[in-house]
Write a protein that holds these residues in place. Sequence first.
Motif, mmCIF file in Angstrom:
data_model
loop_
_atom_site.group_PDB
_atom_site.id
_atom_site.type_symbol
_atom_site.label_atom_id
_atom_site.label_comp_id
_atom_site.label_asym_id
_atom_site.label_seq_id
_atom_site.Cartn_x
_atom_site.Cartn_y
_atom_site.Cartn_z
ATOM 1 N N LEU A 73 -23.191 43.666 40.123
ATOM 2 C CA LEU A 73 -23.515 42.669 41.151
ATOM 3 C C LEU A 73 -24.918 42.110 40.953
ATOM 4 O O LEU A 73 -25.158 40.915 41.175
ATOM 5 C CB LEU A 73 -23.393 43.306 42.538
ATOM 6 C CG LEU A 73 -21.970 43.647 42.984
ATOM 7 C CD1 LEU A 73 -21.997 44.452 44.273
ATOM 8 C CD2 LEU A 73 -21.141 42.386 43.163
ATOM 9 N N VAL A 74 -25.868 42.970 40.516
ATOM 10 C CA VAL A 74 -27.218 42.485 40.251
ATOM 11 C C VAL A 74 -27.217 41.494 39.098
ATOM 12 O O VAL A 74 -27.879 40.442 39.144
ATOM 13 C CB VAL A 74 -28.161 43.661 39.959
ATOM 14 C CG1 VAL A 74 -29.523 43.153 39.475
ATOM 15 C CG2 VAL A 74 -28.360 44.517 41.204
ATOM 16 N N GLU A 104 -34.053 47.304 42.798
ATOM 17 C CA GLU A 104 -32.846 47.540 42.016
ATOM 18 C C GLU A 104 -32.984 48.680 41.011
ATOM 19 O O GLU A 104 -32.013 49.361 40.682
ATOM 20 C CB GLU A 104 -32.458 46.269 41.257
ATOM 21 C CG GLU A 104 -33.554 45.797 40.299
ATOM 22 C CD GLU A 104 -33.123 44.619 39.460
ATOM 23 O OE1 GLU A 104 -32.318 44.829 38.531
ATOM 24 O OE2 GLU A 104 -33.572 43.504 39.745
ATOM 25 N N CYS A 105 -34.216 48.909 40.532
ATOM 26 C CA CYS A 105 -34.420 49.945 39.541
ATOM 27 C C CYS A 105 -34.538 51.337 40.149
ATOM 28 O O CYS A 105 -34.580 52.341 39.422
ATOM 29 C CB CYS A 105 -35.676 49.639 38.708
ATOM 30 S SG CYS A 105 -37.184 49.528 39.703
ATOM 31 N N THR A 106 -34.581 51.439 41.468
ATOM 32 C CA THR A 106 -34.787 52.726 42.123
ATOM 33 C C THR A 106 -33.524 53.579 42.109
ATOM 34 O O THR A 106 -33.579 54.801 41.909
ATOM 35 C CB THR A 106 -35.243 52.509 43.570
ATOM 36 O OG1 THR A 106 -36.374 51.657 43.593
ATOM 37 C CG2 THR A 106 -35.575 53.839 44.240
ATOM 38 N N ILE A 107 -32.369 52.975 42.322
ATOM 39 C CA ILE A 107 -31.094 53.684 42.396
ATOM 40 C C ILE A 107 -30.154 53.101 41.364
ATOM 41 O O ILE A 107 -30.040 51.872 41.228
ATOM 42 C CB ILE A 107 -30.482 53.569 43.807
ATOM 43 C CG1 ILE A 107 -31.388 54.235 44.841
ATOM 44 C CG2 ILE A 107 -29.086 54.186 43.842
ATOM 45 C CD1 ILE A 107 -30.870 54.146 46.258
ATOM 46 N N VAL A 108 -29.457 53.977 40.681
ATOM 47 C CA VAL A 108 -28.492 53.553 39.671
ATOM 48 C C VAL A 108 -27.097 53.729 40.231
ATOM 49 O O VAL A 108 -26.747 54.794 40.746
ATOM 50 C CB VAL A 108 -28.650 54.373 38.364
ATOM 51 C CG1 VAL A 108 -27.598 53.963 37.335
ATOM 52 C CG2 VAL A 108 -30.055 54.211 37.800
ATOM 53 N N GLU A 109 -26.293 52.652 40.096
ATOM 54 C CA GLU A 109 -24.908 52.721 40.541
ATOM 55 C C GLU A 109 -24.111 51.811 39.622
ATOM 56 O O GLU A 109 -24.120 50.601 39.748
ATOM 57 C CB GLU A 109 -24.761 52.260 41.995
ATOM 58 C CG GLU A 109 -23.616 52.947 42.721
ATOM 59 C CD GLU A 109 -22.438 51.993 42.986
ATOM 60 O OE1 GLU A 109 -21.389 52.478 43.413
ATOM 61 O OE2 GLU A 109 -22.582 50.789 42.758
ATOM 62 N N SER A 110 -23.431 52.439 38.641
ATOM 63 C CA SER A 110 -22.683 51.684 37.646
ATOM 64 C C SER A 110 -21.258 52.182 37.593
ATOM 65 O O SER A 110 -20.840 53.028 38.398
ATOM 66 C CB SER A 110 -23.350 51.810 36.267
ATOM 67 O OG SER A 110 -23.308 53.159 35.826
ATOM 68 N N SER A 111 -20.516 51.698 36.591
ATOM 69 C CA SER A 111 -19.112 52.106 36.459
ATOM 70 C C SER A 111 -18.977 53.531 35.960
ATOM 71 O O SER A 111 -17.931 54.164 36.131
ATOM 72 C CB SER A 111 -18.379 51.155 35.509
ATOM 73 O OG SER A 111 -19.016 51.153 34.226
ATOM 74 N N THR A 112 -20.021 54.085 35.341
ATOM 75 C CA THR A 112 -19.947 55.438 34.779
ATOM 76 C C THR A 112 -20.815 56.455 35.511
ATOM 77 O O THR A 112 -20.583 57.661 35.363
ATOM 78 C CB THR A 112 -20.362 55.405 33.300
ATOM 79 O OG1 THR A 112 -21.700 54.874 33.202
ATOM 80 C CG2 THR A 112 -19.399 54.528 32.497
#
Length: 818
Positions: free
Chosen positions: A205-206, A286-294
Motif C-alpha cells: 500500500l505504501v 512507514e519504516c518503524t513497522i514492517v508488514e509484508s506478504s511474508t
Amino acid sequence: MNEEIDEYDIYHQDFTTVSEWEVFVARIEEVLIDWRLSKSTMVKHSVENHAKKWFTKSEEISYQGQKFTLSYNYMNCKSKPESTEESSDKSLLVEIQDGLWEATTRFMDDSDESPFPVSNWFGLKQYLMLYPNVALVEGSLIKLVMSSLNIAFANVDCGVPLFVKIREHWQHTYLGFYEDNEYKISFDTIHLKRISNQCSHLTGLVGLFKSKIASPVALDAVVVSTKFSYELKDLDAFAWGQRTQSNEFLSIDGFDVKKLIELPFGCDKNPTKSVLLNAIWPKFRECTIVESSTFSDIDPLMAPTWTLTLKMRENINFQLSELIGKVMELLDNSYLLMDTLGLSKSLGLVNPLNKITEAPITISKLVKAAMGHGRHTSEFKGPISDELLMPLLYYIFPDAVEDGTHIYPPHLKMEFKQDGNESKLCSYVKSSPEDCLVWRLSVTAAKLHDAGGLSYLAHLWYEFIQELQYRWEMQIPVPGIAEGTPNARTCLLHQKLQLLNCCIKRTMEGNVNTTGHSSEEEFFDCSEGEGAEEQPPWDRPVGRLHRLGEATLKNGAPLYVPRTQDPAPKTEDQLEEDAELMVRLGDDAKASELRARMMSASLLSDMEAFKAANPGAELCDFVRWYSPRDWKSDDGGALGERMLLPGNPWVEAWNVARPVPASRQRRLFDETREAEQILHFLRSRTVSGVAELLLPAIIRAGALRATQEGAIGSSASVGGVDARRTFEIAVRELYEAEKEACRMLCRRKVLGGGEEGQALDAAERARVLRAAGGVLPAVARREFTLRVRDATAPQLMRAALADDITIVGAFTERIVCL
C-alpha cells in the motif's frame, strides 16, 4: 441530377440546436448558480463547534433517460461578521487541505451523520454529490458525466468539491474533484471484491501511495495510522442478565399485582451481535513497522491503544415498544368492543354502520335500553377469573376495599410544562396525572391485552364501566381523578371522568344550586325597611346572596348579588361539537340569532337571576355588577361603548330575560343527562375508540419507564396533526429511546465504567482479554491511513481490508499553465 438535390436541406440546416448533453451541463450550472456556490458569491462561514448537524439541498436532473439527484450537503455554520467579503480561492483551498489533514485522525468506519461517507473520509464540511437513481456502471457514461461536471464546475467557478456516485450503490464508490487557479484535488475510490497481493499488506500500500503522488517524497516521509479489528462473538463473559417479562401473573398461584402493573422494557435476548476490539497504532513512520506478504511485526497485544465498538443485532424486538405496538394495531379495528364479549345486544348497543337504513334512535333511548338490561348482565362471566379480576379492580379502585394498599396520592397534579430546559420523552402527548386512575387503567389494560388478547382488555373495560355505573347510582366519587372541571390539557378519558365526578358532586349536594329545590333557605330575606309585605308576589325579590357593598340600583334601591347557576362544564370533544355546530348554522340573520342564544345561555340565566334578586333593575345595573369594564363611573355612571353598539346581544338578552331565580330556571347543567351520556359514551366505544382513549396514558407511562432506564428525552414538538399521527410519532420516539437505553446497558456490561470508542486502561484490557479466552481471534478488518505533506499539498490514501478492499485517496497536483 440537379432535381434530386434539396436546397433547403443544404442552406437551411440549423446548427444552433441545443443537444441533450448541453442541456444537462446547463442545468447543472443553473443549479449551482441558484445555490450561490460560485466563488464570487460564496461567503465566509465558520462551523459551530457544538451541535453539528448536516443539511441538504437537492434538485432532480435527467440525462439520456436516467434520473440523477444533485445534492448540496453542508454542515450547520455561522456567518462571520465579515460575511459580505467574497471567499478567495486560497481560503477555500486551505480549508479543504486543513480538513484533509484533520481527517487522518479518524478512521473510515467512523460516522459524522453526513448523507455520504466522503465527508468523513476527506474531512469536508460541504460538498456536492451527483448520484443516479439506477447504478452508474457503464464506463463511457461515467466519463461523459465526469466531463460534464468538469465543464459546469469551470464555467460557474464553483467553490465546493463535487462528487459522482458510481458502480453499485452498496459499493460506496465515489469520484470527485476540486480546482482553483493553481491546484487540482482528485478524490478517488476503488472497491474490489478480491484483494490483490500488492494491496494485502502495508508495504504494498505504501508503494501504491507513493506512485500516485506526482512529486517525489523521502523514503520514510509517509506517516501511517493503523487499526486492526477483532470480532469477539463469544459473549458469555458479558452476561446479558435482562429479566424477561412473562405472563406468569395470569396464574393464580403467587399472583402479585405489581408483576402486572410494571411495564416491560428492553429486550429479552442480548441485543449485542458482537464486540469489536480495535487495536490502534495512532501514528508512526512507514519504516518503524514492517508488514509484508511474508513477515509482519504487528502485534495487537502491543498496540498503544485498545478500544471497543459494539455491533448490535438487526430487527431487535423491544418489549415496551412491542407492547405499545399491539395497542396501536387496535386503531384499525372498527368493531364494538363489547362484541368481543358478545354483550353488545344485551347492552342495547348497535354498531352505527349496521343502523344506517333503520329508523333513527336517540342517545337517550340507547341509554335507557342499556340501563334496563344492565341487571341481566350481572351474571356475565368473562375470560378473567374472579381471583385475578378482583385484585386488578382493587388496584384501580382502591377505595372499594378497606385498608387498600394502592391508595391514590392526595393531590394529583399534571405536568404541563417541562422543568427548565430539560426535555422529556413524548411531552407533547396529552395524558393524565401520573399514577392516577386513567394511568393505572391504561397500563393494566395494555398488559392484559399483551397477555390474553383483546377479550381480556374487553373484560376489564366492561368491569370498569360497571363500576362507574354503580358509583353514579350510589353517588360515590371516582377516585384517582384530579379535582375540578374537565381540564382540556389532559387526555379525553381523564376529562370524561372529571365530568362524571362533577355530576356525582352535584347530586351529592342535593341540587342546592339547581332546579328542583325551592327551599326558602336559599333566598335572602328582605330587610324591614323594604316593606316586603307591601310588594306584590310578582315583584318580590328572591334568590339573593348578599348585598354588594354600598352599591345601589339606578332607582336608588340597594344592589344585591343574586344566586346564579354555575356554567356547564364540558369536555374537549363537546367543545369541538359545539364549534362544529356553530359553523354549520351558516351566516344568515336567523343563524346569527340562534348562535347568539347558544353562546349567551349562561348570560341569560344570570340576567334572569339578577332581575329576580333586584326588581326594577335596568341593564346598566346588571353591567355594573357583571362586567365592570363596560361601566363608566364618571359623571354619575354610564354604559361603555361596547354596550351601545347596535344589535348588542347583551341588550337583546336583557329584553327577553324574565325575573326568574336560579332555583326555578332551566338547568344549564343537567347532571343526570350528562352522567348517562358519559357512561353510554364509554360503553359504546369501538375497539379503536377504546385504544385511542387508553394510548395517551400508556405512552406517557412508557416514556417514564424509559426515562428511569436512562433514556434521554428529545426536543421534539408535534402540532397540527391528528391523534393517530401524534401516537405514531410518540411510539417511534419511544422505540429509539428504548433502543438507545439497551445500547447503553450493553456498554455498561461490556465496557464496565468506560465509554465506547475511548482507550481502555490496563485493567480493562486484561478484562477483555480474559473474556476472549486469552487469545484474540483472527483479524476481521484492517485499516491503514497513509499521509504525507509534500511540496505541493497534503496527500492522503486510506485502505480498509476485510473480505473485500476499499481504497480512497485525495491527491493534489499543481496545474501547469501553458
